[in-house]
Design a protein around this motif. Sequence first.
Motif, mmCIF file in Angstrom:
data_model
loop_
_atom_site.group_PDB
_atom_site.id
_atom_site.type_symbol
_atom_site.label_atom_id
_atom_site.label_comp_id
_atom_site.label_asym_id
_atom_site.label_seq_id
_atom_site.Cartn_x
_atom_site.Cartn_y
_atom_site.Cartn_z
ATOM 1 N N TYR A 39 11.310 -33.405 -35.831
ATOM 2 C CA TYR A 39 10.604 -34.572 -35.298
ATOM 3 C C TYR A 39 9.917 -35.252 -36.456
ATOM 4 O O TYR A 39 9.209 -34.604 -37.230
ATOM 5 C CB TYR A 39 9.569 -34.141 -34.259
ATOM 6 N N MET A 40 10.139 -36.559 -36.600
ATOM 7 C CA MET A 40 9.524 -37.319 -37.688
ATOM 8 C C MET A 40 8.857 -38.570 -37.128
ATOM 9 O O MET A 40 9.394 -39.201 -36.224
ATOM 10 C CB MET A 40 10.593 -37.771 -38.697
ATOM 11 N N MET A 41 7.712 -38.909 -37.675
ATOM 12 C CA MET A 41 7.097 -40.203 -37.390
ATOM 13 C C MET A 41 7.515 -41.130 -38.521
ATOM 14 O O MET A 41 7.142 -40.915 -39.678
ATOM 15 C CB MET A 41 5.569 -40.090 -37.334
ATOM 16 N N ASN A 42 8.310 -42.140 -38.201
ATOM 17 C CA ASN A 42 8.839 -43.017 -39.250
ATOM 18 C C ASN A 42 7.769 -43.973 -39.773
ATOM 19 O O ASN A 42 6.618 -43.962 -39.305
ATOM 20 C CB ASN A 42 10.102 -43.743 -38.776
ATOM 21 N N ALA A 43 8.137 -44.796 -40.729
ATOM 22 C CA ALA A 43 7.185 -45.707 -41.374
ATOM 23 C C ALA A 43 6.563 -46.691 -40.392
ATOM 24 O O ALA A 43 5.493 -47.240 -40.654
ATOM 25 C CB ALA A 43 7.877 -46.453 -42.512
ATOM 26 N N LEU A 44 7.214 -46.927 -39.250
ATOM 27 C CA LEU A 44 6.667 -47.832 -38.232
ATOM 28 C C LEU A 44 5.829 -47.089 -37.190
ATOM 29 O O LEU A 44 5.377 -47.678 -36.204
ATOM 30 C CB LEU A 44 7.814 -48.575 -37.530
ATOM 31 N N GLY A 45 5.638 -45.768 -37.395
ATOM 32 C CA GLY A 45 4.847 -44.981 -36.450
ATOM 33 C C GLY A 45 5.585 -44.642 -35.172
ATOM 34 O O GLY A 45 4.977 -44.358 -34.150
ATOM 35 N N ARG A 46 6.917 -44.645 -35.232
ATOM 36 C CA ARG A 46 7.744 -44.309 -34.067
ATOM 37 C C ARG A 46 8.362 -42.938 -34.272
ATOM 38 O O ARG A 46 8.750 -42.568 -35.379
ATOM 39 C CB ARG A 46 8.872 -45.336 -33.870
ATOM 40 N N LEU A 47 8.504 -42.194 -33.188
ATOM 41 C CA LEU A 47 9.067 -40.852 -33.229
ATOM 42 C C LEU A 47 10.582 -40.898 -33.380
ATOM 43 O O LEU A 47 11.262 -41.635 -32.665
ATOM 44 C CB LEU A 47 8.707 -40.105 -31.940
ATOM 45 N N ILE B 199 13.703 -35.702 -45.397
ATOM 46 C CA ILE B 199 12.446 -36.244 -44.884
ATOM 47 C C ILE B 199 11.758 -36.954 -46.042
ATOM 48 O O ILE B 199 11.450 -36.324 -47.064
ATOM 49 C CB ILE B 199 11.539 -35.125 -44.301
ATOM 50 N N PRO B 200 11.529 -38.263 -45.919
ATOM 51 C CA PRO B 200 10.885 -38.993 -47.018
ATOM 52 C C PRO B 200 9.475 -38.480 -47.305
ATOM 53 O O PRO B 200 8.781 -37.985 -46.411
ATOM 54 C CB PRO B 200 10.841 -40.443 -46.518
ATOM 55 N N ALA B 201 9.059 -38.632 -48.549
ATOM 56 C CA ALA B 201 7.715 -38.234 -48.974
ATOM 57 C C ALA B 201 6.661 -38.835 -48.050
ATOM 58 O O ALA B 201 6.807 -39.960 -47.560
ATOM 59 C CB ALA B 201 7.466 -38.697 -50.411
ATOM 60 N N ASN B 202 5.615 -38.069 -47.786
ATOM 61 C CA ASN B 202 4.452 -38.492 -46.990
ATOM 62 C C ASN B 202 4.778 -38.850 -45.544
ATOM 63 O O ASN B 202 4.045 -39.616 -44.925
ATOM 64 C CB ASN B 202 3.722 -39.641 -47.691
ATOM 65 N N THR B 203 5.852 -38.297 -45.005
ATOM 66 C CA THR B 203 6.227 -38.502 -43.609
ATOM 67 C C THR B 203 5.724 -37.326 -42.788
ATOM 68 O O THR B 203 5.971 -36.165 -43.150
ATOM 69 C CB THR B 203 7.769 -38.602 -43.477
ATOM 70 N N TRP B 204 5.039 -37.604 -41.695
ATOM 71 C CA TRP B 204 4.628 -36.539 -40.792
ATOM 72 C C TRP B 204 5.862 -36.006 -40.082
ATOM 73 O O TRP B 204 6.653 -36.780 -39.535
ATOM 74 C CB TRP B 204 3.622 -37.053 -39.760
ATOM 75 N N PHE B 205 6.047 -34.676 -40.083
ATOM 76 C CA PHE B 205 7.180 -34.095 -39.377
ATOM 77 C C PHE B 205 6.871 -32.683 -38.892
ATOM 78 O O PHE B 205 5.921 -32.045 -39.350
ATOM 79 C CB PHE B 205 8.456 -34.136 -40.216
ATOM 80 N N ALA B 206 7.662 -32.233 -37.944
ATOM 81 C CA ALA B 206 7.539 -30.910 -37.333
ATOM 82 C C ALA B 206 8.939 -30.494 -36.898
ATOM 83 O O ALA B 206 9.863 -31.309 -36.910
ATOM 84 C CB ALA B 206 6.591 -30.966 -36.136
ATOM 85 N N ALA B 207 9.091 -29.227 -36.509
ATOM 86 C CA ALA B 207 10.407 -28.762 -36.066
ATOM 87 C C ALA B 207 10.257 -27.589 -35.112
ATOM 88 O O ALA B 207 9.257 -26.866 -35.149
ATOM 89 C CB ALA B 207 11.262 -28.343 -37.264
ATOM 90 N N ARG B 208 11.278 -27.427 -34.269
ATOM 91 C CA ARG B 208 11.376 -26.229 -33.432
ATOM 92 C C ARG B 208 12.843 -25.981 -33.120
ATOM 93 O O ARG B 208 13.666 -26.901 -33.126
ATOM 94 C CB ARG B 208 10.540 -26.336 -32.172
#
Length: 174
Positions: free
Chosen positions: A93-101, A116-125
């Motif tokens: 799961y990534m929040m892209n540069a526009l703040g969309r999932l 995953i680009p630098a400084n991108t919020w992400f998680a995984a399961r």
Amino acid sequence: MPNNKTQTQTQTQTQTQIQEIVQRLELLPHPEGGFYREVYRAPLMIDVPTLNGTRPAYTSIYFLLPGNSFSAWHKVASDESWFFHSGCSLTIYMMNALGRLEEHILGPDASFQKMIPANTWFAARTNQPDSYSLVSCAVAPGFEFSDFELGRRQQLLDLFGEEYKAIIADLTRE
């Protein structure tokens, strides 16, 4: 439909597989969840003005994510690529540069790698709670824990809004 005995046997087999992989690869618990071990740190050091210093050109780790865990929301100050090895598929799961999932599946029936680009919020399961996923992660410029930020639930809600409340809550450890 599997019965309780079959489910218990499957869970036991999976836990045994996870323990064997952790031992064989000498993995340690990771702060974001799962288990890891650094396997390479490039000897070439590069100057990274955006990180106020030098870093190895790249680093890589093994990362094992059990199905009963998750990789919590976090970001890294460098680009990070994930490479699938074994187990079941997982969703990043990534929040892209526009703040969309965005959701990206990595696994045997999907893509085998994701950057995953630098400084991108992400998680995984994992996509199967009674399984695991084994991946490698390569970071360039190389990873340092000082470049890692684990997300806090309220911080992420403030950044991305109530629309993502469920997925933020599911993948944070507060």
